[in-house]
Design a protein around this motif. Structure first.
Motif, PDB file in Angstrom:
ATOM      1  N   GLY A 383       0.812  -1.214   0.000  1.00 25.82           N
ATOM      2  CA  GLY A 383       0.000   0.000   0.000  1.00 25.82           C
ATOM      3  C   GLY A 383       0.846   1.265   0.000  1.00 25.82           C
ATOM      4  N   ASN A 384       0.497   2.193   0.897  1.00 26.96           N
ATOM      5  CA  ASN A 384       1.252   3.442   0.982  1.00 26.96           C
ATOM      6  C   ASN A 384       2.306   3.385   2.089  1.00 26.96           C
ATOM      7  N   TRP A 385       2.578   2.176   2.606  1.00 30.25           N
ATOM      8  CA  TRP A 385       3.515   2.049   3.724  1.00 30.25           C
ATOM      9  C   TRP A 385       4.917   2.421   3.266  1.00 30.25           C
ATOM     10  N   TYR A 424      -1.069   5.670  -4.200  1.00 32.78           N
ATOM     11  CA  TYR A 424      -0.114   5.351  -3.126  1.00 32.78           C
ATOM     12  C   TYR A 424       1.019   6.380  -3.114  1.00 32.78           C
ATOM     13  N   TYR A 425       1.528   6.692  -4.300  1.00 29.68           N
ATOM     14  CA  TYR A 425       2.580   7.703  -4.391  1.00 29.68           C
ATOM     15  C   TYR A 425       2.082   9.056  -3.882  1.00 29.68           C
ATOM     16  N   ARG A 426       0.865   9.422  -4.293  1.00 24.34           N
ATOM     17  CA  ARG A 426       0.321  10.735  -3.904  1.00 24.34           C
ATOM     18  C   ARG A 426       0.196  10.844  -2.391  1.00 24.34           C
ATOM     19  N   GLN A 427      -0.285   9.794  -1.753  1.00 21.27           N
ATOM     20  CA  GLN A 427      -0.439   9.835  -0.292  1.00 21.27           C
ATOM     21  C   GLN A 427       0.907  10.027   0.393  1.00 21.27           C
ATOM     22  N   ASN A 428       1.938   9.332  -0.075  1.00 21.98           N
ATOM     23  CA  ASN A 428       3.285   9.515   0.475  1.00 21.98           C
ATOM     24  C   ASN A 428       3.748  10.957   0.320  1.00 21.98           C
ATOM     25  N   LEU A 429       3.636  11.476  -0.895  1.00 18.71           N
ATOM     26  CA  LEU A 429       4.148  12.813  -1.185  1.00 18.71           C
ATOM     27  C   LEU A 429       3.373  13.888  -0.450  1.00 18.71           C
ATOM     28  N   LYS A 430       2.086  13.663  -0.260  1.00 22.43           N
ATOM     29  CA  LYS A 430       1.280  14.634   0.488  1.00 22.43           C
ATOM     30  C   LYS A 430       1.783  14.742   1.925  1.00 22.43           C
ATOM     31  N   LYS A 431       2.138  13.601   2.510  1.00 21.82           N
ATOM     32  CA  LYS A 431       2.655  13.601   3.880  1.00 21.82           C
ATOM     33  C   LYS A 431       3.991  14.347   3.939  1.00 21.82           C
TER      34      LYS A 431
END
Length: 590
Positions: A383-385, A424-431
């Motif tokens: 996932g986004n882990w 998944y990439y977007r969630q990482n980068l948003k953080k």
């Protein structure tokens, strides 16, 4: 400080030291014409207004007024002025002047980046184990003796080749597999951006292959040696008994029980904790090693089957990729690096991302739907882990620092798969972007050991996300992280040895070539700054000279250009390899 500047740059420096209450921070490598252009002015006074102009080095009549935005800065400075001039695209050499004080920035260019990816490839050549073209001799001819394998302990195996990991002379499948894969990925993405300057052995000449593929093949040959039969995978050569002072690789006096410069242990992947000394690694399987190795080998097939003279080698890579991937499926879980007398090791504890990467790459070359099905399963499992979701992480805990499996899955999957991988990439980068908003440098990576690798990872993932979606919301984040690596940081130094030329960059690095022979090797990314809470607890760090950056050190993070600080100033093989795609992106003009 170790400055290497032109006459104009030296003049700017002497102006600056007369007024040490203010400092400019720029990208020492320059700025792309159509890219983000950001400069910071650090002010010890809590002022709210400053006036800035952009001036041409070549044309004294040119002057452009700039807007500046006042922000609170990291200590020891009180205030930062953020200056943007994105819309100005004229190529040339410029500097910025603050009108109240007359203080000038160092000169910088607007234009395409040089082909510094070639310098990084050159650094990789200096890290070769076996025949090393940099010092013209062979090293570690007795690698090595097997432990934990299917054969009796101390049985002779061939684990020659590969790369020394950093300033030490260990070799890890953990990092070597990733470095190999990332070089292949860079060439497959930008095949026309690499040069042919050396032979396969690293000596000067042309052999019809770009040097990046020569270096990637050096890695692939080592991966093949670590998989000598269908059910065997070795993952590490030597351990921290190596760490007892600086020595040239061909004169390695480390003694593992068979005499100085003798045999070294070769650890087999078993999926169980290992360690021949006091400290034991953790393990639940070894799919991280098998998955990443299979991905590298599958990428090797994709690259080398394009050349008539290397197609037989490409088929060897594919056969090994299929076998090693199966080992990963049978041994799901992670295997960490092994230490002997110190508590430090590579603490990787993820593996589904590596199996996703391998499955997606194998689907590309076999078109067998079972691999796409596997990739989909592993993508959902990881996932986004990522370290990007965390506020801290252990050393190499979630490695590699970019989940390349999601990008490969996006390349191969259906519309739903592509949307999921991009999300998944977007969630990482948003953080990361949320963290970046809290500091004037606009960076959001963690300041854990090898933090520069994480900075490069953010920029790389954002570049790939933009390719996947066309969404440019992380464009500024890309350039903030690139700026950080190239000098727009509290210390005003590039984090890559020798680059840019005529700038401040790591000189006194934790590397035998530098310490013993006073040689500078271009193109290596150093570890980078650490949170003070981590740095202060590191074992055996005592600076060899006065800290040249003492006036710029923020209280919460530390960086030293001092060979005695192995935690912030040691060049890393895999971190440098990770830079190649990023530098090539900058060199293309996008």
């Amino acid at each position: 400080m170790k400055y290497r500047y032109s006459v104009l740059s030296l003049l700017c420096f002497f102006i600056a030291i007369r007024s040490d209450a203010q400092e400019f921070r720029i990208n020492l490598a320059g700025y792309l014409p159509d890219g983000s252009k950001k400069v910071l002015f650090l002010d010890s006074e809590f002022s709210t207004e400053r006036r800035f102009v952009l001036k041409s080095v070549a044309d004294s009549r040119f002057e452009l007024k700039l807007k500046a935005y006042s922000k609170t800065n990291w200590k020891p400075f009180e205030r930062t002025f953020e200056i943007h001039f994105d819309e100005f695209q004229n190529g040339g050499e410029y500097f910025i002047q603050e009108l109240n004080s007359g203080l000038q920035s160092k000169p910088f260019t607007i234009g395409l980046f040089p082909d510094w990816q070639e310098d990084v490839i050159g650094f990789m050549q200096t890290q070769r184990c076996g025949f090393n073209p940099y010092f013209g001799d062979s090293c570690h001819k007795r690698d090595g003796l097997s432990f934990y394998g299917l054969v009796p302990d101390s049985s002779l195996v061939d684990a020659g080749g590969g790369w020394h990991d950093a300033g030490d002379q260990l070799k890890y499948l953990i990092t070597g597999s990733n470095a190999t894969a990332r070089m292949l990925q860079a060439w497959l993405k930008y095949p026309n951006q690499f040069k042919d300057r050396v032979l396969s052995n690293g000596l000067k000449g042309e052999n019809g292959l770009p040097d990046v593929l020569d270096e990637a093949r050096w890695g692939l040959e080592w991966l093949l040696r670590l998989h000598p039969q269908k059910e065997v995978l070795y993952h590490q050569v030597a351990d921290d008994r190596d760490h007892h002072g600086f020595k040239m690789p061909q004169n390695d006096n480390a003694d593992y029980g068979w005499g100085a410069n003798g045999y070294r242990p070769v650890y087999a992947a078993t999926g169980r904790p290992q360690g021949l000394g006091k400290y034991k690694s953790k393990a639940t399987g070894y799919a991280n090693l098998a998955g990443r190795t299979a991905a590298a080998l599958a990428l090797g097939f994709q690259a080398f089957e394009q050349f008539d003279e290397t197609r037989i080698f490409a088929k060897r890579c594919l056969l090994a990729a299929l076998e090693v991937y199966q080992l990963g499926k049978e041994n799901e879980g992670f295997q960490q690096g092994n230490s002997y007398g110190a508590p430090y090791r590579y603490e990787e504890n993820t593996w589904a991302d590596d199996m996703e990467w391998a499955a997606a790459e194998l689907y590309k070359v076999t078109n067998q739907k079972t691999y796409l099905k596997d990739a989909r399963k592993y993508a959902e499992e990881i996932g986004n882990w990522s370290w990007m979701q965390r506020d801290t992480a252990s050393h190499y805990e979630m490695y590699p620092f970019v989940n390349m499996g999601h990008y490969a899955f996006w390349q191969t999957g259906n519309r739903k798969d592509k949307k999921r991988a991009a999300e998944y990439y977007r969630q990482n980068l948003k953080k990361v972007q949320e963290r970046a908003a809290g500091n004037p440098y606009g960076v959001g990576h963690l300041f854990i050991w090898c933090s520069n690798n994480l900075s490069a990872a953010v920029a790389t993932q954002a570049i790939l996300y933009e390719e996947m979606t066309g969404d440019t919301q992380f464009r500024q984040l890309i350039f903030n992280q690139i700026n950080w690596i190239f000098g727009l940081n509290p210390w005003g130094t590039s984090m890559i040895t020798g680059l840019p030329e005529n700038a401040d960059w790591p000189l006194d690095v934790h590397m035998p070539f530098r310490v013993l022979n006073k040689q500078v090797v271009k193109g290596s990314l150093v570890d980078g700054p650490l949170w003070s809470t981590i740095h202060d607890g590191m074992l055996g760090i005592q600076l060899s000279e006065e800290d040249e950056y003492k006036d710029y050190q923020p209280p919460h993070i530390r960086y030293h250009d001092d060979y005695a600080d192995y935690s912030t100033n040691e060049p890393t093989m895999d971190g440098s390899a990770d830079l190649i795609l990023l530098l090539t992106y900058l060199n293309t003009g996008r």
